[in-house]
Design a protein around this motif. Structure first.
Motif, PDB file in Angstrom:
ATOM      1  N   SER A 134      50.714  32.422 -42.716  1.00  0.00           N
ATOM      2  CA  SER A 134      50.365  32.743 -41.331  1.00  0.00           C
ATOM      3  C   SER A 134      49.744  31.537 -40.629  1.00  0.00           C
ATOM      4  N   GLY A 135      48.918  30.798 -41.338  1.00  0.00           N
ATOM      5  CA  GLY A 135      48.299  29.616 -40.749  1.00  0.00           C
ATOM      6  C   GLY A 135      49.307  28.532 -40.448  1.00  0.00           C
ATOM      7  N   PHE A 136      50.271  28.351 -41.353  1.00  0.00           N
ATOM      8  CA  PHE A 136      51.293  27.316 -41.181  1.00  0.00           C
ATOM      9  C   PHE A 136      52.257  27.700 -40.058  1.00  0.00           C
ATOM     10  N   GLY A 137      52.572  28.995 -39.993  1.00  0.00           N
ATOM     11  CA  GLY A 137      53.536  29.452 -38.992  1.00  0.00           C
ATOM     12  C   GLY A 137      52.951  29.622 -37.615  1.00  0.00           C
ATOM     13  N   LYS A 138      51.639  29.692 -37.529  1.00  0.00           N
ATOM     14  CA  LYS A 138      50.963  29.943 -36.255  1.00  0.00           C
ATOM     15  C   LYS A 138      51.380  28.967 -35.161  1.00  0.00           C
TER      16      LYS A 138
END
Length: 197
Positions: A134-138
């Protein structure tokens, strides 16, 4: 086409890193499936990632003779039907060592242009991300890297390309358990298993 000869190219300065462990798992899985494996550790092999002037592509000479190590390293690609690149994601991209490998070895007259021999080969990228999915895709980094890799390989006339992300390898954003690492290793082995389908 089932994989028969797999060439692993990987980059991490430590041989006890999780990246190295992923490579070993993939190599072992390939051997269990009867796949012949060659392995290029860019750090341990003392690969020089700096593109020198004498190895700069000559757009008017696709038959240019590059440094001996470039031709030797590219020959390992030519001898394989599948190439797997394994690396940690640093600053949302390839480590400099891996980028230097692409710059120097995947050059005009070899990987692209007249004389290219990559068409019909499989390429897999295994990117180890320190943080969560989720952090990378944000901020769209997963889509950015996937688009970059696929378009780069399309330029090289390679159609069978895929990038897989192994997330939360450092536990930077949330605590992780030993079972999480086992799941990541299983994911890596599954990438090799899928090469035979």
């Amino acid at each position: 086409m089932k994989t028969e000869k797999l060439h692993l190219v990987w980059a991490h300065p430590r041989t006890d890193s999780f990246t190295a462990q992923v490579v070993r798992e993939m190599q072992d899985q390939a051997a269990q499936q009867g796949i012949t494996v060659s392995n290029l550790d860019l750090y341990s092999s003392n690969f020089d990632p700096v593109l020198a002037a004498h190895d700069e592509p000559d757009w008017n000479n696709p038959k240019k003779q590059y440094s001996e190590d470039i031709h030797r390293l590219y020959a390992a690609i030519e001898e394989s039907d599948t190439i797997v690149m394994v690396f940690p994601v640093w600053w949302f991209s390839f480590p400099a060592m891996m980028k230097g490998y692409l710059d120097r070895v995947w050059t005009n007259g070899l990987a692209y242009g007249e004389g290219s021999s990559l068409k019909g080969k499989k390429f897999r990228y295994v990117a180890l991300v320190g943080g969560t999915e989720s952090g990378f895709g944000k901020y769209g980094w997963e889509n950015h890297m996937r688009d970059y890799v696929v378009r780069m390989m399309n330029y090289l006339t390679v159609e069978d390309t895929r990038i897989d992300f192994l997330y939360n390898t450092l536990g930077m954003e949330e605590e992780i358990s030993a079972s999480h690492y086992q799941q990541l290793l299983a994911q890596a082995r599954g990438i090799v298993t899928a090469l035979q389908s």
